[in-house]
Design a protein around this motif. Structure first.
Motif: not given
Ligand code: NIG
Ligand code: FE
Length: 467
Positions: A100-104, A172-174, A205-207, A266-268, A294-299, A342-344, A371-376
């Protein structure tokens, strides 16, 4: 029983005639048929996988028409010359994984950053120095839509080989209106050209893109006023309501009839979108018919979990630093908690999300890859299940429920995929092991033998037959 022996897929079994309509697919002799029947699970029920020993499943035209023991189905299901009979020969059969969550959808890679992180640089430091998401934004902006499609199709093949049958993909990479629509169009094209079901999410709203770093409110305005209406479902689709939008997104429609996005994420996060900016974007998203995520409370704890509950988000994802209050609010609001271990694992030196506490609080807990090229860079759900068991102390049954029926709930598809029940899509995996607890035990490796999507064999004994 030697489960590693390569069985004949089409056996000579011919069940007795029965007065029922003929089915086009029959699977028999599943050592364990994991049904996940009965909808999304929470609390103690998360462990209940609805297993049928010596199970069988019948499907017709891509949909499940019967489920039971092999004896029961051989007695009541009618086969004919066009019925494909798969003898699972004691191996386990489970619902196809739902991610349910990729940035592929991206171009380029960030192997250099991986090496930097091994030297001690943090994800946030790399991002502040212009790497991170920005690096992938540069590569993705340079790529043609057709390049993104080709890259994406190859990655979808890898997902299929790992047993994923439904996947959410974010833009979110555009980070310009044109580049975000380019990504969403590429995702739509992938959906038209691959058998996997794809659910698209708009994540402008990824960055903050470099051109708006000094005027962040102007970028939020751009998202709300320009990008969201472009990503939104077309008016006639909006009238038909969310359910039919979801059906269209994953159905057999012509590409131009599919909506560009179903959800808005959104990357909150501290240094990225504030809670206030995130709220504004998600409320504007709802007005155009996109359901919040929501990308919530990741960092850090930005109150993302509470915000997700407040705006009625379908899910809040990551949650490594989510507060007790935020999680309780999510449980109350029915916001699915998507854990992405996978991200942690990849970020190192960060805590894993507290899945046990989420389960205690009554959250619907799901698992995804991120799944994404950076954090996982990991995409295989059997590996994600392994991490969930070993680092979040989920039981193998809980982790599998989280990666199937609960993951389907995180993208609004629990009525269609994620379990093996009459009326649902015939999306399932034949494992090369006798029981589902072997998935984390084998550390996720070499467990997927065959993958069937809407009744079609996509992967046969580890070999991709079609995409
Ligand atoms: O979920 N947090 C933001 N987005 C991704 C990372 C994307 C990237 O690093 O490219 C995530 O971790
Ligand atoms: Fe993510």
């Amino acid at each position: 029983m030697d489960v590693s022996a390569q069985p004949e897929l089409v056996s000579e079994v011919r069940p007795p005639e029965a007065p029922n309509p003929e089915v086009d697919l029959l699977v028999i002799n599943a050592g364990e048929l994991v049904t996940m029947a009965g909808g999304p699970r929470k609390g103690a029920r998360l462990r209940d996988v609805g297993a049928v020993p010596n199970g069988a499943l019948a499907a017709h035209q891509g949909m499940i028409v019967d489920v039971g023991t092999t004896e029961e189905l051989l007695a009541r299901v009618q086969t004919g010359p066009s019925t494909r009979i798969i003898d699972a020969r004691g191996r386990a059969v489970i619902p196809g994984f739902v991610d349910p969550h990729t940035h592929l959808c991206f171009a380029g890679d960030r192997a250099d950053e991986f090496a930097m992180r091994l030297q001690g640089a943090t994800y946030a430091e790399i991002a502040r120095a212009g790497g991170g998401i920005q690096a992938t934004v540069r590569a993705t902006r340079e790529a043609a839509c057709s390049d993104l499609v080709e890259l994406g199709l190859k990655r979808l093949d890898l997902l299929a080989l790992a047993g994923t049958t439904t996947v959410e993909i974010k833009s979110g990479y555009g980070l310009t209106a044109v580049d975000e629509v380019k990504q969403l169009t590429a995702i739509r094209e992938m959906a038209a050209r691959h058998h996997l079901d794809i659910v698209p999410t708009f994540m402008g709203a990824h960055e903050f893109p470099p051109e708006y770093r000094q005027d962040r409110e102007a970028y939020v305005d751009l998202i709300c006023e320009e990008m969201l209406p472009l990503a939104a479902p077309t008016p006639e689709q909006a009238d038909a309501g969310l359910i039919s939008l979801l059906e269209r997104a994953v159905g057999h429609m012509l590409p131009h009839e599919r909506p560009l996005a179903i959800f808005c994420d959104v990357f909150a996060e501290a240094g990225v979108f504030t809670a206030e900016q995130s709220r504004r974007i998600l409320q504007a998203a709802k007005r155009v018919g996109l359901r919040p995520k929501v990308h919530a409370d990741e960092l850090s704890d930005l109150g993302g979990a509470s915000l997700a509950a407040e705006v009625g988000a379908i899910s809040a994802d990551h949650l490594l630093f989510a507060s007790e209050r935020g999680l309780a609010a999510m449980a109350k609001a029915g916001t699915v908690a998507v854990c992405l271990p996978g991200t942690a694992f990849s970020l190192m030196d960060v805590p894993y999300a507290n899945a046990r506490r989420m389960i205690e609080l009554g959250c619907t807990v799901a698992l995804g890859s991120d799944f994404n090229p950076g954090s996982c860079p990991a995409y295989a759900m059997p590996f994600i299940i392994t991490l969930a068991c070993m680092h979040m102390r989920m039981d193998p049954s809980e982790a599998l429920a989280a990666a199937t029926i609960n993951a389907a709930a995180a993208i609004g598809l629990e009525g269609r995929v994620g379990s093996l029940e009459i009326g649902k899509q015939a999306d399932f995996v034949i494992l090369d092991v006798p029981g589902h607890q072997h998935i984390p035990y084998r550390m996720g490796q070499g467990v997927v033998a065959c993958v069937i999507k809407r009744g079609r064999l996509l992967v046969e004994e580890g070999r991709l037959l079609r995409r």
